[in-house]
Design a protein around this motif. Structure first.
Motif, PDB file in Angstrom:
ATOM      1  N   GLY A 171      -3.644  37.708 -48.242  1.00 33.34           N
ATOM      2  CA  GLY A 171      -3.423  36.599 -49.168  1.00 33.34           C
ATOM      3  C   GLY A 171      -1.972  36.176 -49.218  1.00 33.34           C
ATOM      4  O   GLY A 171      -1.153  36.567 -48.384  1.00 33.34           O
ATOM      5  N   SER A 172      -1.650  35.354 -50.234  1.00 30.71           N
ATOM      6  CA  SER A 172      -0.287  34.830 -50.409  1.00 30.71           C
ATOM      7  C   SER A 172       0.232  34.238 -49.104  1.00 30.71           C
ATOM      8  O   SER A 172       1.366  34.500 -48.679  1.00 30.71           O
ATOM      9  N   MET A 173      -0.592  33.422 -48.466  1.00 27.97           N
ATOM     10  CA  MET A 173      -0.230  32.865 -47.161  1.00 27.97           C
ATOM     11  C   MET A 173       0.864  31.812 -47.296  1.00 27.97           C
ATOM     12  O   MET A 173       0.838  30.978 -48.199  1.00 27.97           O
ATOM     13  N   GLN A 174       1.830  31.885 -46.391  1.00 29.80           N
ATOM     14  CA  GLN A 174       2.910  30.913 -46.310  1.00 29.80           C
ATOM     15  C   GLN A 174       2.943  30.328 -44.908  1.00 29.80           C
ATOM     16  O   GLN A 174       2.803  31.063 -43.921  1.00 29.80           O
ATOM     17  N   VAL A 175       3.146  29.024 -44.834  1.00 33.57           N
ATOM     18  CA  VAL A 175       3.175  28.325 -43.549  1.00 33.57           C
ATOM     19  C   VAL A 175       4.470  27.536 -43.456  1.00 33.57           C
ATOM     20  O   VAL A 175       4.774  26.717 -44.333  1.00 33.57           O
ATOM     21  N   ARG A 176       5.230  27.788 -42.411  1.00 34.89           N
ATOM     22  CA  ARG A 176       6.447  27.016 -42.142  1.00 34.89           C
ATOM     23  C   ARG A 176       6.273  26.308 -40.799  1.00 34.89           C
ATOM     24  O   ARG A 176       6.333  26.929 -39.741  1.00 34.89           O
ATOM     25  N   PRO A 177       6.019  24.994 -40.810  1.00 35.71           N
ATOM     26  CA  PRO A 177       5.934  24.253 -39.549  1.00 35.71           C
ATOM     27  C   PRO A 177       7.311  24.108 -38.902  1.00 35.71           C
ATOM     28  O   PRO A 177       8.343  24.079 -39.588  1.00 35.71           O
ATOM     29  N   LEU A 178       7.317  24.003 -37.585  1.00 32.04           N
ATOM     30  CA  LEU A 178       8.539  23.792 -36.810  1.00 32.04           C
ATOM     31  C   LEU A 178       8.351  22.550 -35.957  1.00 32.04           C
ATOM     32  O   LEU A 178       7.405  22.471 -35.163  1.00 32.04           O
ATOM     33  N   SER A 179       9.244  21.578 -36.118  1.00 36.43           N
ATOM     34  CA  SER A 179       9.175  20.330 -35.358  1.00 36.43           C
ATOM     35  C   SER A 179      10.332  20.261 -34.378  1.00 36.43           C
ATOM     36  O   SER A 179      11.462  20.642 -34.707  1.00 36.43           O
ATOM     37  N   ALA A 180      10.054  19.759 -33.191  1.00 42.10           N
ATOM     38  CA  ALA A 180      11.110  19.661 -32.184  1.00 42.10           C
ATOM     39  C   ALA A 180      12.224  18.735 -32.655  1.00 42.10           C
ATOM     40  O   ALA A 180      13.411  19.051 -32.507  1.00 42.10           O
ATOM     41  N   ARG A 181      11.849  17.593 -33.253  1.00 44.79           N
ATOM     42  CA  ARG A 181      12.838  16.619 -33.722  1.00 44.79           C
ATOM     43  C   ARG A 181      12.326  15.948 -34.989  1.00 44.79           C
ATOM     44  O   ARG A 181      11.121  15.940 -35.258  1.00 44.79           O
ATOM     45  N   ALA A 182      13.236  15.404 -35.756  1.00 41.63           N
ATOM     46  CA  ALA A 182      12.871  14.740 -37.005  1.00 41.63           C
ATOM     47  C   ALA A 182      11.886  13.611 -36.723  1.00 41.63           C
ATOM     48  O   ALA A 182      12.044  12.847 -35.764  1.00 41.63           O
ATOM     49  N   VAL A 196       3.988  26.715 -35.740  1.00 45.20           N
ATOM     50  CA  VAL A 196       3.981  27.171 -37.128  1.00 45.20           C
ATOM     51  C   VAL A 196       4.300  28.660 -37.150  1.00 45.20           C
ATOM     52  O   VAL A 196       3.944  29.405 -36.233  1.00 45.20           O
ATOM     53  N   ILE A 197       5.007  29.072 -38.183  1.00 49.02           N
ATOM     54  CA  ILE A 197       5.112  30.487 -38.523  1.00 49.02           C
ATOM     55  C   ILE A 197       4.243  30.695 -39.754  1.00 49.02           C
ATOM     56  O   ILE A 197       4.381  29.980 -40.754  1.00 49.02           O
ATOM     57  N   VAL A 198       3.331  31.643 -39.659  1.00 50.18           N
ATOM     58  CA  VAL A 198       2.421  31.945 -40.765  1.00 50.18           C
ATOM     59  C   VAL A 198       2.647  33.393 -41.183  1.00 50.18           C
ATOM     60  O   VAL A 198       2.706  34.292 -40.334  1.00 50.18           O
ATOM     61  N   GLN A 199       2.774  33.595 -42.481  1.00 51.51           N
ATOM     62  CA  GLN A 199       2.891  34.940 -43.037  1.00 51.51           C
ATOM     63  C   GLN A 199       1.836  35.128 -44.117  1.00 51.51           C
ATOM     64  O   GLN A 199       1.503  34.194 -44.848  1.00 51.51           O
ATOM     65  N   ALA A 200       1.300  36.343 -44.198  1.00 57.53           N
ATOM     66  CA  ALA A 200       0.298  36.664 -45.210  1.00 57.53           C
ATOM     67  C   ALA A 200       0.459  38.121 -45.603  1.00 57.53           C
ATOM     68  O   ALA A 200       0.852  38.956 -44.787  1.00 57.53           O
ATOM     69  N   ARG A 201       0.126  38.421 -46.867  1.00 57.81           N
ATOM     70  CA  ARG A 201       0.378  39.747 -47.423  1.00 57.81           C
ATOM     71  C   ARG A 201      -0.925  40.457 -47.778  1.00 57.81           C
ATOM     72  O   ARG A 201      -1.862  39.833 -48.295  1.00 57.81           O
ATOM     73  N   HIS A 202      -0.960  41.752 -47.496  1.00 54.62           N
ATOM     74  CA  HIS A 202      -2.096  42.591 -47.872  1.00 54.62           C
ATOM     75  C   HIS A 202      -2.122  42.724 -49.397  1.00 54.62           C
ATOM     76  O   HIS A 202      -1.180  43.224 -50.000  1.00 54.62           O
ATOM     77  N   GLY A 203      -3.203  42.242 -50.004  1.00 60.78           N
ATOM     78  CA  GLY A 203      -3.326  42.288 -51.455  1.00 60.78           C
ATOM     79  C   GLY A 203      -2.674  41.127 -52.170  1.00 60.78           C
ATOM     80  O   GLY A 203      -2.699  41.070 -53.405  1.00 60.78           O
ATOM     81  N   GLY A 204      -2.098  40.175 -51.423  1.00 59.86           N
ATOM     82  CA  GLY A 204      -1.455  39.027 -52.054  1.00 59.86           C
ATOM     83  C   GLY A 204      -2.459  38.096 -52.707  1.00 59.86           C
ATOM     84  O   GLY A 204      -3.557  37.885 -52.186  1.00 59.86           O
ATOM     85  N   ALA A 228      -1.199  34.998 -54.382  1.00 59.91           N
ATOM     86  CA  ALA A 228      -0.594  33.686 -54.596  1.00 59.91           C
ATOM     87  C   ALA A 228      -1.318  32.641 -53.749  1.00 59.91           C
ATOM     88  O   ALA A 228      -1.868  32.951 -52.686  1.00 59.91           O
ATOM     89  N   PRO A 229      -1.344  31.381 -54.204  1.00 57.80           N
ATOM     90  CA  PRO A 229      -1.997  30.332 -53.417  1.00 57.80           C
ATOM     91  C   PRO A 229      -1.229  30.040 -52.130  1.00 57.80           C
ATOM     92  O   PRO A 229      -0.045  30.377 -51.999  1.00 57.80           O
TER      93      PRO A 229
END
Length: 254
Positions: free
Chosen positions: A185-196, A203-211, A213-214
């Motif tokens: 849970g508590s998933m976070q997504v950080r997109p990465l764009s080559a240029r503006a 994308v970098i995705v992180q998630a926590r065991h037992g999290g 948070a939305p």
């Protein structure tokens, strides 16, 4: 016999703070594992598992930023695993690298859980394109194990309150989130764009065991300055350049 004789190069990362042996031909690490490492909120004394560690780029970049980590790498290609061991020894890291397939982990890994599991799985669909000429590069670009299996393996190795971190093409975000849903849970997504102004490519995705948070979706981080690449010089934005040169942390939220 020298490294030059065996087709190995010595390449500087993090502004020269880290030097890694890599095969001259074959799969060679780019910026993706460096950015993955920059995103991981590890603390001294924690245990890290790097699945598909290659020559150790991600876990050793993380070690350069956070001291006193206990590192475990798993790499299916024996020659890359051997280089990872040499690189870890050169960097002074407390590291063990296993030559193994993630679908058949050694007991030493299966019987452990970790504070952070990190991964940079192959990006390409092996059935959708031609194989690379070099076997190591081919396997690094698109191995036989699918993304769901990578994620499942990582999820199983995350300890309570631990975190999984993955970098992958943005087009696979739906598969990543659906595989994680209900397990971490508590998933976070950080997109990465080559240029503006361009759609995110990674994308970098992180998630926590037992999290609990939305899901948190951050604005894209832009990798390169300007609308186009005008010459052969690097054109990273100052923020990204600082991550690649100085090893500063990549923020998952704004």
């Amino acid at each position: 016999m020298t490294d030059a004789d065996t087709g190995v190069t010595h390449d500087a990362f993090l502004g020269g703070r880290l030097t890694l042996r890599q095969p001259r031909q074959g799969y060679r690490a780019g910026v993706d594992p460096v950015l993955l490492a920059a995103s991981v909120p590890a603390a001294p004394g924690q245990h890290i598992l790097d699945l598909g560690c290659g020559v150790g780029t991600a876990m050793l970049c993380l070690h350069a930023r956070v001291p006193d980590l206990s590192l475990t790498g798993v790499e299916v290609q024996a020659d890359y695993a051997a280089l990872a061991r040499l690189n870890a020894a050169d960097s002074g890291a407390d590291a063990v690298v296993h030559t193994a397939d993630l679908t058949d982990l050694p007991d030493a890994v299966r019987q452990q859980t970790y504070d952070h599991v990190i991964m940079n799985p192959p990006y390409f669909d092996r059935a959708a394109g031609a194989a690379a000429a070099d076997p190591g590069r081919d396997l690094g670009r698109g191995g036989p194990v699918g993304l769901s299996a990578w994620l499942d393996c990582g999820i199983r190795r995350v300890r309570p309150k631990g975190m999984l971190s993955v970098i992958h093409p943005a087009g696979q975000l739906d598969l990543i989130l659906s595989t994680l849903f209900g397990r971490l849970g508590s998933m976070q997504v950080r997109p990465l764009s080559a240029r503006a102004g361009r759609a995110p490519s990674l994308v970098i995705v992180q998630a926590r065991h037992g999290g609990r948070a939305p899901l948190a979706l951050a604005a894209p981080l832009v990798l390169h300055a300007g609308a186009i690449h005008k010459d052969d010089r690097p054109d990273y934005t100052p923020q990204i350049a600082a991550m690649l040169r100085d090893g500063i942390k990549l923020p998952m939220q704004d």
